[in-house]
Design an enzyme around this catalytic site. Structure first.
Site, mmCIF file in Angstrom:
data_model
loop_
_atom_site.group_PDB
_atom_site.id
_atom_site.type_symbol
_atom_site.label_atom_id
_atom_site.label_comp_id
_atom_site.label_asym_id
_atom_site.label_seq_id
_atom_site.Cartn_x
_atom_site.Cartn_y
_atom_site.Cartn_z
ATOM 1 N N LYS C 74 0.855 -1.125 -0.072
ATOM 2 C CA LYS C 74 -0.109 0.139 0.014
ATOM 3 C C LYS C 74 0.837 1.394 -0.006
ATOM 4 O O LYS C 74 1.847 1.220 0.824
ATOM 5 C CB LYS C 74 -0.954 0.167 1.294
ATOM 6 C CG LYS C 74 -2.042 1.209 1.205
ATOM 7 C CD LYS C 74 -2.857 0.817 2.441
ATOM 8 C CE LYS C 74 -4.180 1.785 2.463
ATOM 9 N NZ LYS C 74 -5.083 1.521 3.905
ATOM 10 N N SER C 149 -9.916 1.691 2.434
ATOM 11 C CA SER C 149 -8.532 2.266 1.804
ATOM 12 C C SER C 149 -7.753 1.452 1.154
ATOM 13 O O SER C 149 -6.981 2.035 -0.015
ATOM 14 C CB SER C 149 -8.078 3.276 2.685
ATOM 15 O OG SER C 149 -7.445 2.830 3.713
ATOM 16 N N SER C 173 -9.743 -0.751 6.741
ATOM 17 C CA SER C 173 -9.384 -0.605 5.396
ATOM 18 C C SER C 173 -8.505 -1.718 4.938
ATOM 19 O O SER C 173 -8.408 -1.592 3.769
ATOM 20 C CB SER C 173 -8.307 0.575 5.796
ATOM 21 O OG SER C 173 -9.105 1.760 5.607
#
Ligand SMILES: [Mg+2]
Ligand SMILES: [Zn+2]
Lengths: 514, 91, 515
Positions: C74, C149, C173
């Protein structure tokens, strides 16, 4: 103008003293805590506030905070860190990690050399900011002024000591900072270098109608940027006068933060209360609580060296009430015994005096020689052997050395150590025996019978001439005091035995072998 | 809203401020359920797990290379970070 | 091929790391234009690393448990020398001078970073639409969001761009995008995985964790990245948990509660959760419904606490030291202009909300009260864990929603996190396991929750669910069928789970849980 001396008004001061802790590294990262390095060389992701970095607490900073808290008689409690949120270019994260409603040290007090007890509200840990240097327009064409930021200092550990509003004059404020600095240095928390910014002071100043109850404190102003004792005193005096003038003009003092401008010798407005910041304090989620560890705290406390107040008390006791005495202790300066004691402790010469007195030296003479001569060479004085110092004082005290000679020998001892007897001998300061002095007196009185008669009949002026002749005859080995004493003694004896020639060679049995 | 935006150094337009005001009050309205809860005697949780006394030894370690640090600066000058004049900014 | 199979092949020399990486790069090449999972594909670096690993193998050295396994990070995890953007313009041009601890550990285990995954800006969002670089699409249906996310990470795994990825989970997330993309996603116990080098959103809630095609792969990644880190003061003293051994142990005798307060999603999602519970019961677990009353306030507490911490964490983006700078006549205007231009709408919204919750006069009513409610939620779960070893709930109340569907309605978007925030508030571990599909044919994730440091029991339950759902044999999209195959497979397996009672308890072996 003397602060607090404006008739009808009392001055009230509380101080926040920020002290950089004497650690090897910063509060939350392993960068060097050093003054004066090249800009932005002691920086890492943590103290630059880089994304993703996290703080890790420096154990030594906590230990030093506990030492300070112990020395200030604080209640040492479990504590946490908070974030104080505000923007400033020298603050890399947009918040300062500080302690808020759960500081490590709460309560406590500091006794000043003058005897006043100043209450301490708290002494908490926080991180320092970087340094911003303003660059003016000059030097560059068409360029507005700007600032340059160096983060070497960002994250350096600070202990902020907050006093109660107990101080009543600029002098007292200076004495407080001076004493606090001595305590911080004594416990190993600080190098005490105000000139390097190791100690920085904010002052909360207000004035109130004389005699008003303590609860009726006036509106206060906070003055920032006080980086020397001199600035502190001057800023408080300026601010007291300013506020008094405002009040006497029938206006109200406005709560605000003011900046001390040393060059212009005045405080200027930084921000008013309406602009006061909303710091949005909240517990720092990247750090965990410092929980109490009683055994560790006791160990830290037990390890503390003697504090200035204790050292002053000990010295006063050893000097046997000298501290209470009115003053021949210090030549000039008009100080009293208490000041002499305070100065000796401040100069770190109390150990020398204590050691000498313990070895039998005359306290008064020890204090005098330490303050006046030894203090002129502090490095030498701090390594001077108290025993040797005591032997020197004994030689002076019993007349083996004149004061002049003693000072010369002491100067040599300060410069390079050594034994006073050997130094005196090497310098040819042979002891003047009582016999030799008497012999010199005989010789002089025999040579100047007329002057002697006039002296005996009360002509004091001629005494000086005779003393000078005696000193000359001993080739400087007796000082004026001793010669005068010998002359005076002889004159008293002459009342019974008027013939100089009969006065005794076997009279003195004072020491002075060799 | 303008005060909060200023606190956070966000230069927002009036339209943005209005839009946020509406959306924030919707969220705060939703969150009103917790305002109604009786939490007297409940201590706040700042940390999910109870840990204390985490610290490191006071031993210095080399930091970042200055050239690498300054290479990231939007406005480097003389090995420092340059910023516009600090006028009304509060310390 | 799963990560574990790949690592075994590379370590034994049966496949080269280069071959593995090239294969995944080709998949990326083919489909990334459609998905947009990445902010950056580090193909060249990945091939270099792969060659290093192959050389290690050739020298007879062991490159580690994830040898040659491609991994996606990420893009809020710092990577030395590789831009880290958080999908925000404000970090424009920033190149971190250091690696996050989890990245160091992954590299040391032989994993090969193939790219930085898209995310909602600073991890604030539930759809990966709040990215300065455009939305990521769900590989199961490119008209749908991947969740967020960590949507880029979840999509990358679902599209087989890599078998494993790291995400971060502040309010769901990792788990929610895992559920929406049909992969496994784990939010470990707070403090089990170092946050050093994870760009902070809400420090007391953030936790790094794995996304993977299988429970075993997720466990393998967690074993590598977990464990004490002296650079993170909130890191626990614990070593990484040993998980591989528990996966096959079965759930016989385990007490498992279905959280009634969280069974308020769409009908099909709730139905899958009940089926999953039934499968566990058939596998020998004692399953009951349990009330965790305070969990109902989780979302409210979360949406006060997380923005508050975020407002402070994002104060450092000021245009002075790194990243974007929009100049102005004085420093205040420079700050305002930089931050106005650098942050997207959602980030600004949360900064405003958070600062408001912390501001003078409101602190106690909002932030303070939320922290007290957090205590109530922790107490509520503690009571449940007196009676249960693990809990079940939906991960997301719905399957993947359409791109753009919730963009204009922040509150509707926030409601996507209703089932997940509790585990962040308590600090407890939770993970999402694919379990069948919804009425729309899109994946459903079942959430397994466990008490602090309960990763072993959580993985045991997750592995049992995976077996019941018929998964675990290979990464989604692996094999001949491609991504669609996996969806269909899961759907069949979901039905299969419903029939499991009639079958022998194959796969349920080993002793009763060790708790
Ligand atoms: Mg302070
Ligand atoms: Zn540093």
């Amino acid at each position: 103008m003397t602060a607090g001396a404006v008739p009808g008004w009392d001055l009230v001061v509380g101080l926040e003293v920020h002290c950089e802790l004497l650690t090897a590294t910063k509060l939350f990262c392993s960068c060097r805590n050093a003054f004066g390095d090249e800009p932005n060389t002691n920086v890492c992701p943590v103290c630059l506030g880089l994304p993703g970095s996290l703080p890790v607490l420096n154990a030594r900073a906590v230990e030093l905070a506990v030492r300070v808290g112990t020395a200030l008689r604080c209640d040492i409690r479990p504590s946490i860190f908070h974030r104080k949120n505000y923007f400033y270019p020298d603050m890399p994260k947009g918040y300062q990690i500080s302690q808020y409603d759960a500081p490590i040290n709460r309560g406590g007090w500091l006794d000043l050399p003058g005897g006043e007890r100043i209450r301490i509200e708290r002494a908490h840990l926080e991180e320092d900011t970087g340094k911003t240097t303003h660059v003016g327009r000059s030097g560059r064409i068409h360029q507005a002024g700007h600032s340059l930021v160096d983060y070497n200092r960002a994250g350096v550990p600070l202990i902020e000591t907050v006093s109660a509003p107990d101080l009543r004059s600029a002098d007292q404020a200076r004495a407080y900072v001076s004493e606090l600095r001595a305590v911080l240095v004594a416990v190993g928390a600080s190098d005490g270098k105000m000139e390097e910014g190791s100690l920085r002071v904010d002052a909360n100043v207000s004035v109130m109608v004389s005699g008003a109850p303590g609860t009726a404190l006036g509106t206060r102003c906070e003055i920032k940027n006080l980086n020397s004792l001199r600035s502190l005193g001057r800023a408080i005096e300026y601010e007291a006068a300013r506020q008094t003038a405002v009040l006497e003009a029938g206006q109200a003092v406005v709560q605000e933060t003011r900046h001390w401008n040393e060059a212009e010798s005045r405080t200027t407005l930084m921000r008013s209360k309406e602009e006061a910041y909303d710091y949005r304090y909240f517990p720092e989620p990247d750090l965990v609580p410092i929980v109490g560890d009683q055994r560790w705290q006791v160990a830290v406390g037990a390890d503390l060296p003697a504090l200035p107040a204790e050292r002053r008390a000990r010295l006063s006791d050893a000097l046997n009430g000298v501290g209470e005495a009115p003053s021949p202790l210090r030549s000039g300066a008009g100080g009293d015994g208490r000041e002499a004691v305070a100065t000796l402790v401040e100069l770190d010469l109390d150990g020398l005096v204590l050691g000498a007195v313990a070895a039998g030296a005359d306290p008064r003479l020890a204090v005098n020689r330490a303050l006046n001569e030894a203090a002129a060479d502090l490095v030498g004085a701090r390594r001077l052997d108290p025993g040797a110092f005591a032997r020197l004082l004994a030689m002076e005290g019993d007349g083996r050395l004149s004061a002049t000679q003693a000072k010369a020998v002491l100067a040599e001892m300060l410069a390079g150590g050594g034994d006073p007897v050997a130094i005196a001998q090497a310098r040819g300061y042979q002891a003047l025996t009582a016999e030799a002095l008497e012999a010199a007196v005989d010789e002089v009185l025999a040579s100047y019978p007329d002057e002697w008669s006039r002296y005996l009949s009360g002509d004091v002026k001629v005494g000086g001439f005779l003393v000078g002749q005696i000193m000359k005859s001993t080739r400087g080995r007796s000082d004026g005091k001793a010669a005068a004493a010998a002359l005076e003694q002889r004159s008293r004896r002459s009342a019974k035995r008027p013939l100089p020639g009969e006065s005794g060679s076997g009279k003195g049995r004072l020491s002075g072998k060799r | 809203m303008a005060h909060v935006a200023r606190l956070n150094r966000l230069a927002l337009s009036d339209d943005e401020l209005d839009a946020y005001a509406g959306q924030l009050s919707a969220v705060l309205e939703y969150a009103a359920d917790i305002a109604a809860l009786d939490t007297s005697g409940v201590s706040p949780t700042a940390h999910p797990l109870p840990v204390g006394n985490v610290w490191r030894d006071d031993v210095a370690r080399p930091g970042l290379d200055r050239a690498e640090v300054m290479a990231q600066a939007p406005a480097p000058e003389g090995n420092c970070f340059r910023v516009p004049p600090i006028l009304g900014e509060l310390a | 091929m799963t990560a574990l199979e790949t690592a075994a092949a590379v370590r034994s020399g049966a496949r080269s790391a280069r071959e593995v990486v090239e294969g995944h790069l080709a998949t990326i090449q083919a489909r990334e234009g459609q998905i947009h999972a990445f902010n950056l594909v580090t193909a060249e670096l990945a091939l270099q690393t792969a060659d290093d690993i192959d050389q290690q193998v050739a020298r007879g050295e062991d490159p580690g448990p994830l040898a040659g396994v491609p991994v996606v990070l990420k893009d809020n995890l710092c990577t030395r020398g590789v831009p880290t953007t958080c999908s925000s313009r404000i970090l424009d041009g920033w190149v971190p001078p250091y690696d996050a601890t989890v990245v160091v550990r992954l590299r040391a285990a032989g994993a090969v970073v193939v790219g930085k995954a898209n995310l909602d800006e600073f991890a604030m969002g539930s759809s990966t639409e709040n990215s300065a670089f455009g939305p990521t699409r769900n590989p199961r249906d490119v008209g749908r969001v991947p969740g967020g996310s960590s949507g880029g990470s979840a999509a990358a795994v679902a599209a087989n761009f890599a078998p494993i990825a790291l995400g971060s989970d502040t309010g769901g997330s990792i788990r929610q995008p895992a559920a929406l993309c049909g992969v496994v996603g784990v939010k470990p116990t707070y403090g089990l995985v170092s946050r050093y080098g994870l760009v902070a959103f809400a420090s007391s809630l953030d936790q790094v964790g794995p996304l993977a095609g299988t429970v075993a792969d997720a466990a393998a990644v967690l074993e590598v990245v977990a464990g004490h880190d002296p650079a993170d003061s909130t890191s626990l003293g614990q070593p990484a948990p040993a998980l591989a051994g528990v996966l096959g142990q079965g759930v016989a005798g385990l007490r498992i509660g279905v959280v009634s307060e969280l069974m308020k999603g769409s009908v099909d999602v709730d139905a899958r959760v009940r089926e999953a519970a039934g499968a566990l019961a058939r596998a020998g677990a004692v399953v009951e419904e349990v009330s965790v009353p305070a969990v109902a306030h989780g979302l409210s507490a979360y949406y006060l606490i997380a923005p508050a911490e975020a407002s402070s964490n994002l104060a450092r983006y000021d245009g002075v030291r790194y990243g974007l700078r929009v100049d102005g006549p004085d420093v205040t205007s420079m700050y305002g202009a930089t931050r106005a231009a650098g942050f997207g709408a959602e980030v600004k919204r949360r900064i405003m909300l958070g600062a408001y919750a912390l501001s003078a006069g409101y602190y106690d009513a909002y932030y303070g009260q939320a922290q007290r409610v957090r205590t109530l939620i922790i107490d509520s779960f503690a009571a449940a864990y007196q009676r249960f070893d693990a809990l079940l709930a939906p991960t997301s109340p719905t399957t993947a929603f359409r791109v753009g569907e919730k963009v204009g309605d922040p509150l509707a978007m926030y409601l996507s996190d209703v089932c997940t925030t509790a585990a962040n508030l308590t600090g407890h571990p939770a993970m999402s396991v694919p379990y069948g599909v919804g009425d729309d044919g899109l994946p459903v994730g079942v959430q397994v929750l466990a008490p602090a440091l309960g990763e072993p029991v959580m993985f045991k339950v997750a592995a049992a669910l995976e077996r019941a759902a018929g998964g675990g044999g290979g990464a989604p999209g692996a094999g001949s069928g491609g991504a669609g195959m996996s969806t269909a497979g899961a759907g069949v397996a979901g039905a299969g789970a419903g029939r499991a009672g009639g079958r022998p308890t194959d796969g349920i072996v080993g002793p009763v849980g060790t708790r």
